[in-house]
Design a protein around this motif. Structure first.
Motif, PDB file in Angstrom:
ATOM      1  N   ARG A 163       8.926  -0.182 -18.459  1.00  0.00           N
ATOM      2  CA  ARG A 163       8.915   1.286 -18.425  1.00  0.00           C
ATOM      3  C   ARG A 163       9.483   1.798 -17.102  1.00  0.00           C
ATOM      4  O   ARG A 163      10.236   2.778 -17.074  1.00  0.00           O
ATOM      5  CB  ARG A 163       7.498   1.813 -18.624  1.00  0.00           C
ATOM      6  CG  ARG A 163       7.053   1.840 -20.065  1.00  0.00           C
ATOM      7  CD  ARG A 163       5.792   2.668 -20.252  1.00  0.00           C
ATOM      8  NE  ARG A 163       4.662   2.187 -19.484  1.00  0.00           N
ATOM      9  CZ  ARG A 163       3.801   1.252 -19.893  1.00  0.00           C
ATOM     10  NH1 ARG A 163       3.954   0.703 -21.074  1.00  0.00           N
ATOM     11  NH2 ARG A 163       2.812   0.875 -19.128  1.00  0.00           N
ATOM     12  N   ALA A 164       9.116   1.140 -16.020  1.00  0.00           N
ATOM     13  CA  ALA A 164       9.593   1.571 -14.701  1.00  0.00           C
ATOM     14  C   ALA A 164      11.114   1.423 -14.609  1.00  0.00           C
ATOM     15  O   ALA A 164      11.785   2.308 -14.076  1.00  0.00           O
ATOM     16  CB  ALA A 164       8.916   0.761 -13.604  1.00  0.00           C
ATOM     17  N   ALA A 222       0.830  -1.213   0.000  1.00  0.00           N
ATOM     18  CA  ALA A 222       0.000   0.000   0.000  1.00  0.00           C
ATOM     19  C   ALA A 222       0.862   1.259   0.000  1.00  0.00           C
ATOM     20  O   ALA A 222       0.564   2.223  -0.712  1.00  0.00           O
ATOM     21  CB  ALA A 222      -0.942  -0.007   1.202  1.00  0.00           C
ATOM     22  N   LEU A 223       1.937   1.253   0.751  1.00  0.00           N
ATOM     23  CA  LEU A 223       2.828   2.406   0.789  1.00  0.00           C
ATOM     24  C   LEU A 223       3.503   2.615  -0.561  1.00  0.00           C
ATOM     25  O   LEU A 223       3.661   3.750  -1.020  1.00  0.00           O
ATOM     26  CB  LEU A 223       3.882   2.229   1.886  1.00  0.00           C
ATOM     27  CG  LEU A 223       4.799   3.414   2.149  1.00  0.00           C
ATOM     28  CD1 LEU A 223       3.991   4.646   2.549  1.00  0.00           C
ATOM     29  CD2 LEU A 223       5.804   3.080   3.229  1.00  0.00           C
ATOM     30  N   ALA A 224       3.870   1.528  -1.216  1.00  0.00           N
ATOM     31  CA  ALA A 224       4.484   1.640  -2.541  1.00  0.00           C
ATOM     32  C   ALA A 224       3.511   2.238  -3.552  1.00  0.00           C
ATOM     33  O   ALA A 224       3.903   3.003  -4.426  1.00  0.00           O
ATOM     34  CB  ALA A 224       4.959   0.276  -3.014  1.00  0.00           C
ATOM     35  N   ALA A 257       3.738  -2.266  -9.549  1.00  0.00           N
ATOM     36  CA  ALA A 257       4.369  -3.403 -10.228  1.00  0.00           C
ATOM     37  C   ALA A 257       5.792  -3.617  -9.719  1.00  0.00           C
ATOM     38  O   ALA A 257       6.207  -4.755  -9.448  1.00  0.00           O
ATOM     39  CB  ALA A 257       4.365  -3.189 -11.740  1.00  0.00           C
ATOM     40  N   VAL A 258       6.545  -2.540  -9.569  1.00  0.00           N
ATOM     41  CA  VAL A 258       7.924  -2.643  -9.068  1.00  0.00           C
ATOM     42  C   VAL A 258       7.930  -3.222  -7.662  1.00  0.00           C
ATOM     43  O   VAL A 258       8.721  -4.115  -7.342  1.00  0.00           O
ATOM     44  CB  VAL A 258       8.620  -1.254  -9.102  1.00  0.00           C
ATOM     45  CG1 VAL A 258       9.892  -1.249  -8.276  1.00  0.00           C
ATOM     46  CG2 VAL A 258       8.914  -0.857 -10.537  1.00  0.00           C
ATOM     47  N   HIS A 259       7.042  -2.720  -6.818  1.00  0.00           N
ATOM     48  CA  HIS A 259       7.019  -3.209  -5.436  1.00  0.00           C
ATOM     49  C   HIS A 259       6.678  -4.695  -5.378  1.00  0.00           C
ATOM     50  O   HIS A 259       7.365  -5.464  -4.710  1.00  0.00           O
ATOM     51  CB  HIS A 259       6.021  -2.425  -4.586  1.00  0.00           C
ATOM     52  CG  HIS A 259       5.937  -2.947  -3.199  1.00  0.00           C
ATOM     53  ND1 HIS A 259       6.884  -2.653  -2.248  1.00  0.00           N
ATOM     54  CD2 HIS A 259       5.063  -3.791  -2.619  1.00  0.00           C
ATOM     55  CE1 HIS A 259       6.577  -3.287  -1.137  1.00  0.00           C
ATOM     56  NE2 HIS A 259       5.474  -3.992  -1.332  1.00  0.00           N
ATOM     57  N   LEU A 260       5.626  -5.088  -6.065  1.00  0.00           N
ATOM     58  CA  LEU A 260       5.210  -6.487  -6.008  1.00  0.00           C
ATOM     59  C   LEU A 260       6.252  -7.415  -6.625  1.00  0.00           C
ATOM     60  O   LEU A 260       6.462  -8.523  -6.143  1.00  0.00           O
ATOM     61  CB  LEU A 260       3.853  -6.670  -6.688  1.00  0.00           C
ATOM     62  CG  LEU A 260       2.676  -6.013  -5.953  1.00  0.00           C
ATOM     63  CD1 LEU A 260       1.425  -6.066  -6.820  1.00  0.00           C
ATOM     64  CD2 LEU A 260       2.434  -6.666  -4.610  1.00  0.00           C
TER      65      LEU A 260
END
Length: 155
Positions: A141-142, A21-23, A110-113
Motif C-alpha cells: 500500500r505504501a 522513531a523519526l520515520a 514499515a517503509v523505513h525499516l
C-alpha cells in the motif's frame, strides 16, 4: 550492569533508533524522546542478549512500541509537523521525504525499516508484533501511495 554497556549501546544504536522513531513520529523532539525512553528501558531492565543483533532488535522493538504509544496520545492529534525540520540533500530527496512523511504512521514505519534499515518483512513483523502478511500489505500500500504522490509532484 556494566556502566560501559549502556554507553556502547547508545553509540552503536542511537542513530538507527532515532531514524526509525523519526520515520514513525515525523517529529524531531518526539523521536528524540522515544529514543531516550528506549535507552532508559534498556538501563532499567538490563536484559541479557544472545548477540549484538538481538540487542539491536530489542531496542528497535522498544522504540517502535514507544512510538506507537506516543501516536495514540490525544494531544498528538492537535499538532502539525513543520517540514522545515527534515533537511534533505537534494530537491528530489526532499520530495521523497515529504511523500514518505505523508504516509500513515504504520506504513511509514514499515517503509523505513524495510528500505532504510534493510530489514526483511519477517524481521519487521517480529519487531512490530504484526503478522508478516500485514507487513507485506503495508509495504505494498505504501509503495502505491508513494508512486501516486511522487508522480503528482513530477513536472
Amino acid at each position: 550492569m556494566d556502566p560501559n554497556r549502556l554507553e556502547f549501546a547508545v553509540k552503536q544504536h542511537e542513530n538507527t533508533l532515532y531514524r526509525a522513531a523519526l520515520a514513525i513520529l515525523a517529529d524531531v523532539q518526539e523521536a528524540e524522546d522515544a529514543v531516550q525512553d528506549a535507552f532508559i528501558a534498556y538501563l532499567e531492565k538490563a536484559p541479557d542478549f544472545d548477540g549484538p543483533e538481538h540487542e539491536k532488535a530489542w531496542l528497535i522493538r522498544v522504540t517502535v512500541n514507544g512510538c506507537k504509544s506516543r501516536l495514540r496520545a490525544p494531544w498528538r492529534r492537535r499538532t502539525a509537523p513543520l517540514l522545515e525540520t527534515y533537511p534533505a540533500a537534494t530537491r528530489e530527496e526532499g520530495e521523497t521525504l515529504e511523500a514518505v512523511l505523508a504516509l500513515p504512521p504504520r506504513e511509514r514505519a514499515a517503509v523505513h525499516l524495510f528500505y532504510y534499515e534493510g530489514y526483511r518483512t519477517a524481521e519487521i513483523a517480529a519487531m512490530t508484533g504484526e503478522a508478516e502478511g500485514t507487513v507485506r500489505a503495508r509495504l505494498s500500500r505504501a509503495r502505491k501511495k508513494l508512486k501516486h504522490l511522487l508522480e503528482d509532484e513530477t513536472p
